[in-house]
Design an enzyme around this catalytic site. Structure first.
Site, PDB file in Angstrom:
ATOM      1  N   ASN A 132       0.875  -1.170   0.000  1.00 60.81           N
ATOM      2  CA  ASN A 132       0.000   0.000   0.000  1.00 60.81           C
ATOM      3  C   ASN A 132       0.911   1.219   0.000  1.00 60.81           C
ATOM      4  O   ASN A 132       1.483   1.568   1.022  1.00 60.81           O
ATOM      5  CB  ASN A 132      -0.892  -0.014   1.252  1.00 60.81           C
ATOM      6  N   TRP A 133       1.056   1.790  -1.177  1.00 65.50           N
ATOM      7  CA  TRP A 133       1.997   2.908  -1.319  1.00 65.50           C
ATOM      8  C   TRP A 133       1.484   4.193  -0.674  1.00 65.50           C
ATOM      9  O   TRP A 133       2.234   5.147  -0.514  1.00 65.50           O
ATOM     10  CB  TRP A 133       2.280   3.181  -2.798  1.00 65.50           C
ATOM     11  N   LYS A 134       0.196   4.245  -0.372  1.00 64.41           N
ATOM     12  CA  LYS A 134      -0.419   5.470   0.163  1.00 64.41           C
ATOM     13  C   LYS A 134      -0.129   6.637  -0.789  1.00 64.41           C
ATOM     14  O   LYS A 134      -0.057   6.427  -1.993  1.00 64.41           O
ATOM     15  CB  LYS A 134       0.069   5.717   1.592  1.00 64.41           C
ATOM     16  N   HIS A 149      -9.450   1.432   4.645  1.00 65.14           N
ATOM     17  CA  HIS A 149      -8.180   1.677   5.333  1.00 65.14           C
ATOM     18  C   HIS A 149      -8.385   2.677   6.475  1.00 65.14           C
ATOM     19  O   HIS A 149      -9.169   3.619   6.359  1.00 65.14           O
ATOM     20  CB  HIS A 149      -7.129   2.194   4.344  1.00 65.14           C
ATOM     21  N   GLU A 202      -6.734   5.096   7.458  1.00 62.25           N
ATOM     22  CA  GLU A 202      -6.516   6.516   7.123  1.00 62.25           C
ATOM     23  C   GLU A 202      -7.725   7.090   6.405  1.00 62.25           C
ATOM     24  O   GLU A 202      -8.061   8.265   6.583  1.00 62.25           O
ATOM     25  CB  GLU A 202      -5.229   6.642   6.282  1.00 62.25           C
ATOM     26  N   GLU A 246      -5.797  -4.559  10.560  1.00 63.53           N
ATOM     27  CA  GLU A 246      -4.713  -3.605  10.791  1.00 63.53           C
ATOM     28  C   GLU A 246      -5.007  -2.814  12.064  1.00 63.53           C
ATOM     29  O   GLU A 246      -5.766  -1.835  12.028  1.00 63.53           O
ATOM     30  CB  GLU A 246      -4.593  -2.627   9.621  1.00 63.53           C
ATOM     31  N   GLY A 305       2.326   2.400  10.656  1.00 65.96           N
ATOM     32  CA  GLY A 305       3.291   3.477  10.467  1.00 65.96           C
ATOM     33  C   GLY A 305       3.971   3.914  11.750  1.00 65.96           C
ATOM     34  O   GLY A 305       4.634   4.947  11.789  1.00 65.96           O
ATOM     35  N   SER A 356       3.197  -2.066  10.314  1.00 67.62           N
ATOM     36  CA  SER A 356       4.646  -2.134  10.557  1.00 67.62           C
ATOM     37  C   SER A 356       5.257  -3.508  10.269  1.00 67.62           C
ATOM     38  O   SER A 356       6.184  -3.938  10.953  1.00 67.62           O
ATOM     39  CB  SER A 356       4.973  -1.676  11.983  1.00 67.62           C
ATOM     40  N   GLY A 360       2.733  -1.181   4.238  1.00 63.27           N
ATOM     41  CA  GLY A 360       2.818   0.236   3.901  1.00 63.27           C
ATOM     42  C   GLY A 360       4.261   0.634   3.628  1.00 63.27           C
ATOM     43  O   GLY A 360       4.793   0.404   2.537  1.00 63.27           O
ATOM     44  N   GLY A 361       4.906   1.222   4.624  1.00 63.68           N
ATOM     45  CA  GLY A 361       6.262   1.767   4.467  1.00 63.68           C
ATOM     46  C   GLY A 361       7.230   0.831   3.760  1.00 63.68           C
ATOM     47  O   GLY A 361       7.961   1.253   2.851  1.00 63.68           O
TER      48      GLY A 361
HETATM   49  P1  PGA Z   1       2.731   0.304   7.596  1.00 67.48           P
HETATM   50  O1  PGA Z   1       1.303   0.544   6.935  1.00 67.48           O
HETATM   51  O2  PGA Z   1       3.228  -1.025   7.078  1.00 67.48           O
HETATM   52  O3  PGA Z   1       3.579   1.457   7.133  1.00 67.48           O
HETATM   53  O4  PGA Z   1       2.537   0.281   9.074  1.00 67.48           O
HETATM   54  C1  PGA Z   1       0.390  -0.508   6.771  1.00 67.48           C
HETATM   55  C2  PGA Z   1      -0.887   0.022   6.160  1.00 67.48           C
HETATM   56  O5  PGA Z   1      -1.296   1.138   6.500  1.00 67.48           O
HETATM   57  O6  PGA Z   1      -1.528  -0.651   5.331  1.00 67.48           O
END
Ligand code: PGA
Length: 249
Positions: free
Chosen positions: A9-11, A94, A96, A166, A172, A212, A233-234
């Protein structure tokens, strides 16, 4: 045997040339053949990402869509538009989107219906916040999210749904749920599905963990019996790290 899945998930990261570069780097990696690999890119990169990943093992997902299929919704993107450029998978729910764009489970139920009507596969994200876990409400919160957004579906529609648990406090933050915490919640999710539908359905749905995940912890998390992969994500922004996670089963 449930599908093992790792989705990036590149956001809202990477410009056009960085997106092309990262996909090229991923295509060079040898990725475990029995793992389904996806990347959820920003909407503006979807079309080029679809073309770039043609004839590769990587599929492309969108991070969001509107619940209507067309109309006066300035700035929005519809399921039919996604399908028309060859996108077949959508992330919905998600944390966010829930936190910053006020997406509720009721709204997400509408998006789920629209996505299914348009033959999109769904990666549905959900999970509790830190204060909910501290108050020991995490199991109830997760049950409610599933009930409100997904339990109107017929059993037959679940073959198009992948779940991504999640915990918001682990996204994050560098703080990961322990493998035992992930397993405990994933087992709970299956028990809720079994109660609403049946045991066979509960055993058939892939449930990913997100928050994470990195090369150093992926193996231990993916080794849990009810964890079928991850939403990353990251660490999905670096080809080496993402490939190491895909190969961590
Ligand atoms: P993260 O993000 O791996 O950077 O914690 C995961 C996500 O939001 O899908």
């Amino acid at each position: 045997m449930r599908k093992q899945i790792v989705s990036g998930n590149w956001k809202m990261n990477l410009d056009a040339s960085q997106s092309i570069e990262l996909i090229e780097a991923l295509k060079e990696k040898s990725l475990a053949a029995d793992v389904s690999v996806a990347i959820a890119t920003p909407a503006i990169h979807l079309e080029s990402a679809v073309k770039q990943t043609e004839n590769s093992a990587i599929s492309v997902a969108a991070q969001n869509m509107h619940q209507a299929t067309s109309g006066a919704f300035t700035g929005e993107i519809s399921a039919t538009m996604l399908k028309s450029i060859g996108v077949n998978t959508i992330l919905l729910g998600h944390s966010e989107r829930r936190a910053y764009f006020h997406e509720t489970d009721e709204l997400l139920a509408e998006k789920v219906n629209t996505a299914l009507e348009n033959e999109l596969e769904i990666i549905f994200c959900f999970g509790e916040e830190l204060d909910e876990r501290k108050k020991d409400r995490h199991f109830d919160v997760v049950s409610e999210q599933l009930r409100k957004a997904l339990f109107h579906l017929d059993a037959s529609q679940w073959k198009h749904i992948v779940l991504a648990y999640e915990p918001v406090w682990a996204i994050g933050t560098g703080e990961t749920a322990s493998p035992a915490q992930a397993q405990e919640m994933h087992a709970h999710i299956r028990s809720v599905l079994a109660a609403q539908y049946d045991h066979a359905l509960a055993q058939s749905v892939s449930v990913l963990y997100g928050g994470s995940v990195k090369p150093a912890n992926a193996q231990e998390i993916f080794a849990q019996p009810d964890v079928d992969g991850g939403l990353i994500g990251g660490a999905s922004l670096k080809a080496d790290d993402f490939a190491a996670i895909v190969n961590a089963f």
